[in-house]
Design a protein around this motif. Sequence first.
Motif, PDB file in Angstrom:
ATOM      1  N   PRO A 159      -6.631 106.003   5.498  1.00  0.00           N
ATOM      2  CA  PRO A 159      -6.092 107.788   5.206  1.00  0.00           C
ATOM      3  C   PRO A 159      -5.775 108.637   6.412  1.00  0.00           C
ATOM      4  O   PRO A 159      -6.203 109.511   6.666  1.00  0.00           O
ATOM      5  N   ASP A 160      -4.977 107.713   7.325  1.00  0.00           N
ATOM      6  CA  ASP A 160      -4.550 108.637   8.459  1.00  0.00           C
ATOM      7  C   ASP A 160      -3.297 109.386   7.911  1.00  0.00           C
ATOM      8  O   ASP A 160      -2.261 109.145   7.269  1.00  0.00           O
ATOM      9  N   ARG A 161      -3.427 110.780   8.170  1.00  0.00           N
ATOM     10  CA  ARG A 161      -2.288 111.699   7.917  1.00  0.00           C
ATOM     11  C   ARG A 161      -0.935 111.544   8.046  1.00  0.00           C
ATOM     12  O   ARG A 161      -0.136 111.561   7.474  1.00  0.00           O
ATOM     13  N   TRP A 162      -0.732 111.088   9.508  1.00  0.00           N
ATOM     14  CA  TRP A 162       0.552 110.754   9.939  1.00  0.00           C
ATOM     15  C   TRP A 162       1.112 109.400   8.897  1.00  0.00           C
ATOM     16  O   TRP A 162       2.142 109.403   8.857  1.00  0.00           O
ATOM     17  N   LEU A 163       0.219 108.441   8.871  1.00  0.00           N
ATOM     18  CA  LEU A 163       0.560 107.374   8.046  1.00  0.00           C
ATOM     19  C   LEU A 163       1.138 107.392   6.717  1.00  0.00           C
ATOM     20  O   LEU A 163       2.131 106.995   6.115  1.00  0.00           O
ATOM     21  N   LEU A 164       0.039 108.430   6.191  1.00  0.00           N
ATOM     22  CA  LEU A 164       0.363 108.749   4.604  1.00  0.00           C
ATOM     23  C   LEU A 164       1.626 109.456   4.755  1.00  0.00           C
ATOM     24  O   LEU A 164       2.628 109.458   3.655  1.00  0.00           O
ATOM     25  N   ALA A 165       1.946 110.615   5.455  1.00  0.00           N
ATOM     26  CA  ALA A 165       3.210 111.039   5.562  1.00  0.00           C
ATOM     27  C   ALA A 165       4.479 110.411   5.760  1.00  0.00           C
ATOM     28  O   ALA A 165       5.494 110.531   5.082  1.00  0.00           O
ATOM     29  N   GLY A 166       4.301 109.467   6.626  1.00  0.00           N
ATOM     30  CA  GLY A 166       5.346 108.391   6.895  1.00  0.00           C
ATOM     31  C   GLY A 166       5.829 107.411   5.611  1.00  0.00           C
ATOM     32  O   GLY A 166       6.957 107.514   5.370  1.00  0.00           O
ATOM     33  N   THR A 167       4.757 106.815   5.091  1.00  0.00           N
ATOM     34  CA  THR A 167       4.917 106.048   3.840  1.00  0.00           C
ATOM     35  C   THR A 167       5.242 106.849   2.681  1.00  0.00           C
ATOM     36  O   THR A 167       5.991 106.666   1.917  1.00  0.00           O
TER      37      THR A 167
ATOM     38  N   THR B   2       1.935 111.366  -6.008  1.00  0.00           N
ATOM     39  CA  THR B   2       1.048 110.914  -7.109  1.00  0.00           C
ATOM     40  C   THR B   2      -0.002 109.942  -6.490  1.00  0.00           C
ATOM     41  O   THR B   2      -1.172 109.911  -6.515  1.00  0.00           O
ATOM     42  N   PRO B   3       0.423 108.866  -5.949  1.00  0.00           N
ATOM     43  CA  PRO B   3      -0.456 107.640  -5.584  1.00  0.00           C
ATOM     44  C   PRO B   3      -1.103 108.073  -4.517  1.00  0.00           C
ATOM     45  O   PRO B   3      -2.358 107.436  -4.311  1.00  0.00           O
ATOM     46  N   ILE B   4      -0.461 108.743  -3.606  1.00  0.00           N
ATOM     47  CA  ILE B   4      -1.380 109.407  -2.327  1.00  0.00           C
ATOM     48  C   ILE B   4      -2.476 109.914  -2.921  1.00  0.00           C
ATOM     49  O   ILE B   4      -3.650 109.905  -2.383  1.00  0.00           O
ATOM     50  N   ALA B   5      -2.322 111.008  -3.695  1.00  0.00           N
ATOM     51  CA  ALA B   5      -3.574 111.756  -4.266  1.00  0.00           C
ATOM     52  C   ALA B   5      -4.392 111.081  -4.844  1.00  0.00           C
ATOM     53  O   ALA B   5      -5.547 111.367  -4.630  1.00  0.00           O
ATOM     54  N   LEU B   6      -4.104 110.156  -5.700  1.00  0.00           N
ATOM     55  CA  LEU B   6      -5.183 109.121  -6.499  1.00  0.00           C
ATOM     56  C   LEU B   6      -5.789 108.203  -5.523  1.00  0.00           C
ATOM     57  O   LEU B   6      -6.837 108.466  -5.717  1.00  0.00           O
ATOM     58  N   GLY B   7      -5.121 107.814  -4.478  1.00  0.00           N
ATOM     59  CA  GLY B   7      -5.820 107.089  -3.541  1.00  0.00           C
ATOM     60  C   GLY B   7      -6.750 107.879  -2.869  1.00  0.00           C
ATOM     61  O   GLY B   7      -7.851 107.343  -2.347  1.00  0.00           O
ATOM     62  N   LEU B   8      -6.602 109.121  -2.276  1.00  0.00           N
ATOM     63  CA  LEU B   8      -7.368 110.037  -1.619  1.00  0.00           C
ATOM     64  C   LEU B   8      -8.551 110.276  -2.511  1.00  0.00           C
ATOM     65  O   LEU B   8      -9.678 110.186  -1.876  1.00  0.00           O
ATOM     66  N   LEU B   9      -8.409 110.686  -3.725  1.00  0.00           N
ATOM     67  CA  LEU B   9      -9.329 110.815  -4.638  1.00  0.00           C
ATOM     68  C   LEU B   9     -10.450 109.774  -4.718  1.00  0.00           C
ATOM     69  O   LEU B   9     -11.611 109.994  -4.863  1.00  0.00           O
ATOM     70  N   THR B  10      -9.809 108.469  -4.967  1.00  0.00           N
ATOM     71  CA  THR B  10     -10.623 107.403  -5.005  1.00  0.00           C
ATOM     72  C   THR B  10     -11.398 107.168  -3.652  1.00  0.00           C
ATOM     73  O   THR B  10     -12.849 106.678  -3.796  1.00  0.00           O
ATOM     74  N   ARG B  11     -10.987 107.326  -2.636  1.00  0.00           N
ATOM     75  CA  ARG B  11     -11.644 107.250  -1.420  1.00  0.00           C
ATOM     76  C   ARG B  11     -12.677 108.143  -1.118  1.00  0.00           C
ATOM     77  O   ARG B  11     -13.829 107.898  -0.714  1.00  0.00           O
ATOM     78  N   THR B  12     -12.446 109.523  -1.757  1.00  0.00           N
ATOM     79  CA  THR B  12     -13.392 110.454  -1.619  1.00  0.00           C
ATOM     80  C   THR B  12     -14.646 110.186  -2.519  1.00  0.00           C
ATOM     81  O   THR B  12     -15.662 110.374  -2.020  1.00  0.00           O
ATOM     82  N   ARG B  13     -14.261 109.753  -3.685  1.00  0.00           N
ATOM     83  CA  ARG B  13     -15.320 109.237  -4.582  1.00  0.00           C
ATOM     84  C   ARG B  13     -16.284 108.100  -4.142  1.00  0.00           C
ATOM     85  O   ARG B  13     -17.314 108.212  -4.174  1.00  0.00           O
ATOM     86  N   ARG B  14     -15.530 107.232  -3.455  1.00  0.00           N
ATOM     87  CA  ARG B  14     -16.295 106.020  -2.875  1.00  0.00           C
ATOM     88  C   ARG B  14     -17.385 106.617  -1.743  1.00  0.00           C
ATOM     89  O   ARG B  14     -18.599 106.122  -1.647  1.00  0.00           O
ATOM     90  N   GLU B  15     -16.897 107.562  -0.660  1.00  0.00           N
ATOM     91  CA  GLU B  15     -17.516 108.072   0.245  1.00  0.00           C
ATOM     92  C   GLU B  15     -18.507 108.777  -0.346  1.00  0.00           C
ATOM     93  O   GLU B  15     -19.965 108.681   0.093  1.00  0.00           O
ATOM     94  N   LEU B  16     -18.249 109.626  -1.469  1.00  0.00           N
ATOM     95  CA  LEU B  16     -19.497 110.499  -1.987  1.00  0.00           C
ATOM     96  C   LEU B  16     -20.675 109.363  -2.542  1.00  0.00           C
ATOM     97  O   LEU B  16     -21.706 109.754  -2.399  1.00  0.00           O
ATOM     98  N   ALA B  17     -19.962 108.190  -3.248  1.00  0.00           N
ATOM     99  CA  ALA B  17     -21.050 107.360  -3.840  1.00  0.00           C
ATOM    100  C   ALA B  17     -21.949 106.632  -2.703  1.00  0.00           C
ATOM    101  O   ALA B  17     -23.026 106.383  -2.863  1.00  0.00           O
ATOM    102  N   ASP B  18     -21.184 106.289  -1.508  1.00  0.00           N
ATOM    103  CA  ASP B  18     -22.094 105.879  -0.636  1.00  0.00           C
ATOM    104  C   ASP B  18     -23.037 106.903   0.048  1.00  0.00           C
ATOM    105  O   ASP B  18     -24.244 106.257   0.405  1.00  0.00           O
ATOM    106  N   ARG B  19     -22.486 108.141   0.213  1.00  0.00           N
ATOM    107  CA  ARG B  19     -23.460 109.188   0.548  1.00  0.00           C
ATOM    108  C   ARG B  19     -24.625 109.285  -0.112  1.00  0.00           C
ATOM    109  O   ARG B  19     -25.843 109.606   0.182  1.00  0.00           O
TER     110      ARG B  19
END
Length: 378
Positions: free
Chosen positions: A90-98, A136-153
């Motif tokens: 989830p690096d912002r510059w990497l996501l912007a470039g891709t 769209t895929p970037i938003a879904l990926g970030l949402l999934t990562r956030t959900r996983r981090e919240l589940a871990d927390r």
Amino acid sequence: MSLWRASMPDRLPAWVPVVGPALLGTGDALLVNGVDPGRDLGLSLLAAVALLWRRRLPVTAFLATLPGMYLTYIWLAPMIALYTVAARRPDRWLLAGTGLLMAAAQFVPYPAAELAHADRRETAVNLVDAFVVAATPIALGLLTRTRRELADRLDELTRSRAREDRLLADRVVATERARLAREMHDVVAHQVSLISLQAGAVQISTEDLQARAGARTIRELSVRTLDELRHMVGILRAAGADTEELTPQPRLSDLPRLIELSALDVTFEDGSDPRADRSEAVERAAFRTVQEALTNVRKHAPGSKVRVRVIEDERSGLLVEIRNGPADSAVPAPDLPGGGHGLVGLRERAQSLGGTLEARATREGGFVVRARFPREGR
């Protein structure tokens, strides 16, 4: 691992998250390009196969899908690859470039010369569509990562709460041990010392040899019991600090009965108000103070005269004073063991209620214990 991820193998086989996207990408390639061999089908199938390494090499897998998207207009493989990049890197510059690369592959036609002849309105619509497809895929990926981090927390908080519950349970056990130690000292020591005192009196007064031997045995057992009790009290008190008291507990109204059973020469002056609104903790502390003081008189000043005073007013609260004179040399000392915890425990109890306790020798050779308690306590 979070609870959500730990339950995944129970619902899906382990190979499905790895092979499933590649199969979807293969289906998309066949639908777009058909089954005829050629460059377009090869690039599309390459993009689908690259998805097998999307978890280990997400950026490389995404770059491998871009030629197929630009030249053959496949969607699923690049979008899945970009989703994986967003979820795992989830690096912002990497996501912007891709994201820009995917938008460019979607927006710029092949060959690129056709872009100059396109209508401006159509070009604007295509540009918006390209950015939507990339976002769209970037938003879904970030949402999934956030959900996983919240589940871990949440999982970590659950484990932390379980540890705190265990520590609290251990603290409660330690507190109960300390309460038990105090009660053993206040109640059992008082009663056993009274038994020993009565047995000593029988041993001196009776002429029956058998009764005298029985009284001596009772006294020896009482002394041994108090000695063992002192050792147990030390162990239990070391297990934790005491706060509240066990129930049911005696009150101020039980003092006359305590004095009657003490077998001492006691003068009781009761100045307390039976209708006063006092806390149970204060009344128990006052009772235990008198009980411990009378036990100490039997141990250290046998035959002395004792005066117990209970005074109460609204300003200073409850005053309990136990004063005894010097010991009577004609009365033999019971030789009872002491653990040294009695007055210490009384002082701790008084301080925990916001009161004070004073214990000192008098000029006449006696001893005085004076405790003050607020009506409510802390």
